[in-house]
Enzyme design. Structure first.
Site, short mmCIF file in Angstrom:
data_model
loop_
_atom_site.label_atom_id
_atom_site.label_comp_id
_atom_site.label_asym_id
_atom_site.label_seq_id
_atom_site.Cartn_x
_atom_site.Cartn_y
_atom_site.Cartn_z
N GLY A 1 -11.63 9.24 3.55
CA GLY A 1 -11.61 7.90 3.88
C GLY A 1 -12.57 7.22 4.72
N ASP B 1 3.54 1.55 4.59
CA ASP B 1 2.49 1.87 3.56
C ASP B 1 2.91 2.63 2.54
OD1 ASP B 1 0.11 1.37 2.30
OD2 ASP B 1 -1.03 2.73 3.65
N ASP C 1 0.93 9.91 5.26
CA ASP C 1 0.29 9.07 6.03
C ASP C 1 1.29 8.05 6.77
OD1 ASP C 1 -1.96 7.66 6.48
OD2 ASP C 1 -2.26 6.61 4.45
#
Ligand SMILES: Nc1ncnc2c1ncn2[C@@H]1O[C@H](COP(=O)(O)OP(=O)(O)OP(=O)(O)O)[C@@H](O)[C@H]1O
Ligand SMILES: [Mg+2]
Length: 309
Positions: A104, A244, A261
């Protein structure tokens, strides 16, 4: 098995002088202590949260995955990162490092093996991409201590960010939420349990929702119930909001959803915690209703998670 990232990332035992017992104890203690940057990050977060659009933008940037999975190794492994990986090898945490699992803008995840041959996930935060620098700079902009932070160097702030993910993982695990077990963190390198087998990662919920992987409605219902149970525990036990939470950050392994995450998770005291929670709930409702689960109303979920009527 994917190819080794780089031949010289694998050092022989003679080359790596193993730490002594006392040294390991000291390292352990060091990990327990909060760094100044971590405290600063927390303060900044609580006192001057980023404006809404910025939060959206950060999330958007996070989604922009690089197409080329095997992009230049050198870009990630600057000397300092390479040294950090070596140090984790010296400490006996990492044995060998293998190929990229995910590339990413802010972080890369690699598969590695422990010296005993166990699979590990190694998340390396990029310290040298413009995106991260821009992202984090904006994140702390407007705070009077910005100059102070900038002077100390953004690199150290990124280290604090990695430690924050490590701590959040610990806090979630302690609250009974299934997350990758955090193993070690050093500089911008976070080592955790690998979710999957033989360097083949488990699927994300978004992948499970593809037509070729069709799960039954009952199976989706079960996953949904577990995710809601995790959300209750996040709020009521860990006292954090993920911030998130969606089908991209939940893996599915051995019949259980696994939350990943968590670097951006915020304490309930964060001025935007409630807003983030509402957003998480909506994301979860949207996804699970798209796979055929009859999801409860927003109000019902909100009161269940927060324990407030
Ligand atoms: N513990 C783990 N075991 C196996 N795979 C993992 C693990 N952690 C992360 N991954 C894989 O790496 C991907 C990226 O990880 P994560 O979501 O933590 O990073 P991110 O902050 O979203 O980074 P990015 O900037 O790459 O999007 C995940 O979608 C998943 O495929
Ligand atoms: Mg992610």
């Amino acid at each position: 098995m994917s190819k080794k990232v780089d031949e010289f990332v694998t050092k022989t035992e003679e080359e790596l002088e193993k730490p002594t017992e006392e040294e390991l104890e000291e390292l352990e203690k060091e990990l327990e202590e909060e760094t100044e940057e971590e405290e600063l990050l927390e303060e900044v977060e609580e006192k001057s949260p980023p404006p809404k659009e910025l939060v959206q933008k950060r999330k958007f940037l996070k989604r922009q995955k690089d197409k080329d999975m095997f992009e230049t190794v050198e870009e990630v492994f600057d000397t300092s990162t390479l040294m950090a990986v070596y140090e984790l090898m010296r400490r006996g945490v990492i044995g060998e490092l293998f190929g990229t699992i995910s590339a990413g803008k802010e972080a890369r995840v690699y598969c590695a093996k422990s010296p005993e041959g166990k699979d590990l996930a190694v998340k390396i935060y990029l310290t040298n991409t413009a995106e991260f620098r821009k992202g984090i700079r904006k994140y702390i902009l407007g705070d009077p201590r910005f100059e102070q932070i900038a002077n100390r160097g953004l690199r150290r702030l990124i280290y604090a960010w990695a430690r924050k993910e490590f701590r959040n993982l610990k806090r979630f695990a302690k609250a009974g939420i299934r997350v990758p077990e955090p193993i070690s963190v050093y500089k911008n390198v976070l080592v955790m349990e690998f979710i999957g087998e033989n360097c083949k990662r488990a699927p994300l919920l978004v992948e499970l929702a593809k037509p070729e992987n069709k799960l039954s409605t009952e199976e989706w219902q079960k996953i949904f119930d577990t995710v809601v149970d995790y959300m209750v525990k996040m709020y009521q036990k860990a006292k954090l909001v993920h911030a998130d939470l969606n089908e991209f950050n939940i893996m599915y392994w051995q019949g259980e959803p696994v939350i990943i995450d968590v670097s951006q998770a915020v304490p309930l005291s964060h001025p935007y915690a409630d807003e983030f929670l509402r957003h998480d709930i909506q994301q979860i409702r949207r996804f699970f209703s798209s796979v055929g689960v009859e999801v409860p109303s927003f109000a019902e979920l909100y009161s269940k998670i927060t324990g407030m009527e």
